[in-house]
Design a protein around this motif. Structure first.
Motif, PDB file in Angstrom:
ATOM      1  N   ASP A 138      -0.343  -9.077  -5.256  1.00  0.00           N
ATOM      2  CA  ASP A 138       0.888  -8.347  -4.995  1.00  0.00           C
ATOM      3  C   ASP A 138       2.123  -9.060  -5.538  1.00  0.00           C
ATOM      4  OD1 ASP A 138      -1.058  -7.122  -3.357  1.00  0.00           O
ATOM      5  OD2 ASP A 138       0.517  -6.258  -2.130  1.00  0.00           O
ATOM      6  N   PHE A 192       6.281   7.577  -1.868  1.00  0.00           N
ATOM      7  CA  PHE A 192       5.847   6.260  -1.407  1.00  0.00           C
ATOM      8  C   PHE A 192       4.941   6.376  -0.183  1.00  0.00           C
ATOM      9  CE2 PHE A 192       6.174   2.387   1.073  1.00  0.00           C
ATOM     10  CZ  PHE A 192       6.067   1.388   0.122  1.00  0.00           C
ATOM     11  N   VAL A 206       7.549  -2.320  -5.529  1.00  0.00           N
ATOM     12  CA  VAL A 206       7.993  -2.607  -4.158  1.00  0.00           C
ATOM     13  C   VAL A 206       9.141  -3.612  -4.132  1.00  0.00           C
ATOM     14  CG1 VAL A 206       7.308  -3.507  -1.903  1.00  0.00           C
ATOM     15  CG2 VAL A 206       5.792  -1.939  -3.130  1.00  0.00           C
ATOM     16  N   VAL A 234       3.667   2.797  -7.646  1.00  0.00           N
ATOM     17  CA  VAL A 234       3.035   2.488  -6.362  1.00  0.00           C
ATOM     18  C   VAL A 234       1.794   3.362  -6.164  1.00  0.00           C
ATOM     19  CG1 VAL A 234       3.308   2.560  -3.852  1.00  0.00           C
ATOM     20  CG2 VAL A 234       5.145   1.662  -5.264  1.00  0.00           C
ATOM     21  N   GLY A 238       1.910   1.300   4.164  1.00  0.00           N
ATOM     22  CA  GLY A 238       3.281   1.254   3.677  1.00  0.00           C
ATOM     23  C   GLY A 238       4.304   0.897   4.728  1.00  0.00           C
TER      24      GLY A 238
END
Length: 333
Positions: free
Chosen positions: A239, A277, A44, A19, A118
Motif C-alpha cells: 500500500d 470509493f 488514497v 482505487v 474503506g
C-alpha cells in the motif's frame, strides 16, 4: 489567488477509478506492478492530501473541526449501514474464532483499522485532522514532519519492506499486527499526507512554482523503488512505499498550477469519486461470490463491470438526493 480547483476534482475521479482497480485486480505480472503498485497506490494518499488541503484552506476553529468530524461521522454511518451484511459476514460469520474475540477485533477496528471496507480512510481523517490542528498550535511544522516521517517509516518497514527485516523483528511485527491490526490502514500512514495537505494549503503561492522536471525525477525514482522491491522479494502488502510521499506531494502541487478546461460538472465528479470509493467494495464482493460459486469472471471484464455499476450507483444516488424525499442520500457523499 485561485478561486477553483477543477483539476483536483478531476484527479479525485481518476484516483477513485484507480482505487477500484486495486480491489478488482484486473492485471497481473509486471502490468500489475506498474499500474497497481505504482499508479493506483497514489490514489488514497492523494485523497488524504486533498481532504486536508481543503480543510486547512479555511481558518481553523474549534467549531470548524467539530463540523468536519460530524460530517465524516455521518459519512461513516451511512456506508456502515449499506455494507453491514458484508461486515457481519467477514467479521463474525467467516472467522473460525470465538464471538467475543471477533467482537473485540471489531471494536478495535473502529479506531485502528476498518470495520467495513474503506472505513479506515474516514477514521484516519477524523483522527488526523484534529490532532494536526491541536499540535500546530504547540509545536512547529518541522517537529510535526519529524513525527510524521517516523510514523510513516514504521508503516513502510512493517509492510512494504518487511521481508528485508531480520526474522525476529518480522515475528515481532506479526505479533503486533495480531493485537493492533495492520498499521497501513490506520492514522499512522495517513498522518504525513494530512500534514502535507495542511502545509500546501498554507504555502500554496510559494509551492506552485514547482517544475515538471522535479515531478519527473521523483516519478522515475518511484518506479525504481517499486520494481526493485517487487523483483527482489515481493512484499505481502504494498500500500505504501517511501517515494510515495514526494510523488503524491509533487503531483498535487503540479495540479495546482493548472485549471482543467474540460466542460465537465466538477462538483458532480467530486461527488461521484466519493461514491465510487465506497460502493465499489460491494460490487467487488458480489463478483467474488459469483467467481467462487457460480462461474469464473475475466478480471478485466470484472473491472469494467464494477466501474459501470459504480457509475450507475453514483448517478442514481446523486439524482435522488436532489429530491426532497431522498435528500438523506446526500449523507453518502
Amino acid at each position: 489567488m485561485r478561486h477553483s480547483y477543477n483539476t483536483i476534482d478531476l484527479m479525485k475521479m481518476i484516483a477513485a477509478i484507480f482505487v477500484v482497480a486495486i480491489h478488482s485486480q484486473p492485471f497481473s505480472g509486471l502490468t500489475e506492478v506498474l499500474v497497481i503498485n505504482l499508479f493506483a497506490r497514489i490514489a488514497v494518499p492523494f485523497f488524504l492530501v486533498a481532504s486536508a488541503f481543503f480543510f486547512f484552506k479555511k481558518p481553523v476553529e474549534q467549531q470548524n473541526i467539530k463540523g468536519y468530524v460530524r460530517r465524516l461521522a455521518i459519512l461513516y454511518i451511512f456506508w456502515f449501514i449499506i455494507e453491514l451484511p458484508i461486515t457481519i459476514l467477514h467479521s463474525f460469520i467467516e472467522p473460525q474464532t470465538p464471538f467475543v474475540i471477533n467482537l473485540l477485533k471489531f471494536f478495535r477496528n473502529i479506531f485502528f483499522g476498518s470495520t467495513f471496507y474503506g472505513s479506515w480512510f474516514i477514521v484516519a481523517l477524523i483522527e488526523c485532522i484534529p490532532i494536526i490542528s491541536i499540535l500546530s498550535r504547540r509545536i512547529s511544522n518541522k517537529t510535526m514532519f519529524s513525527i510524521a516521517l517516523l510514523l510513516y517509516s514504521l508503516v513502510v518497514l512493517s509492510t512494504y519492506y518487511i521481508a528485508f527485516l531480520p526474522d525476529p523483528l518480522q515475528e515481532f511485527v506479526y505479533r503486533c499486527q495480531n493485537i493492533i491490526g495492520h498499521v497501513e490502514i490506520t492514522w499512522m500512514s495517513a498522518f504525513i499526507f494530512c500534514l502535507i495537505g495542511k502545509y500546501i494549503a498554507e504555502h500554496e503561492s510559494q509551492l506552485v512554482r514547482q517544475s515538471y522536471s522535479l515531478t519527473g525525477l521523483i516519478f522515475l525514482l518511484s518506479i525504481i523503488e517499486v520494481f526493485a522491491v517487487n523483483s527482489l522479494n515481493p512484499p505481502t502488502t504494498n500500500d505504501f512505499y517511501f517515494m510515495l510521499v514526494p510523488l503524491v506531494t509533487t503531483i498535487f502541487i503540479l495540479l495546482l498550477q493548472h485549471e482543467s478546461k474540460y466542460n465537465l460538472n466538477y462538483k458532480q465528479l467530486r461527488i461521484y469519486s466519493t461514491i465510487f470509493f465506497f460502493s465499489h467494495f460491494i460490487f467487488v464482493f458480489i463478483f467474488v461470490v459469483i467467481n467462487k460459486h457460480i462461474m469464473p469472471v475475466n478480471s478485466l471484464v470484472k473491472y469494467g463491470l464494477v466501474l459501470v455499476l459504480c457509475l450507475i450507483t453514483s448517478f442514481t444516488i446523486h439524482q435522488l438526493s436532489l429530491k426532497k424525499k431522498f435528500k438523506w442520500l446526500s449523507y453518502g457523499y
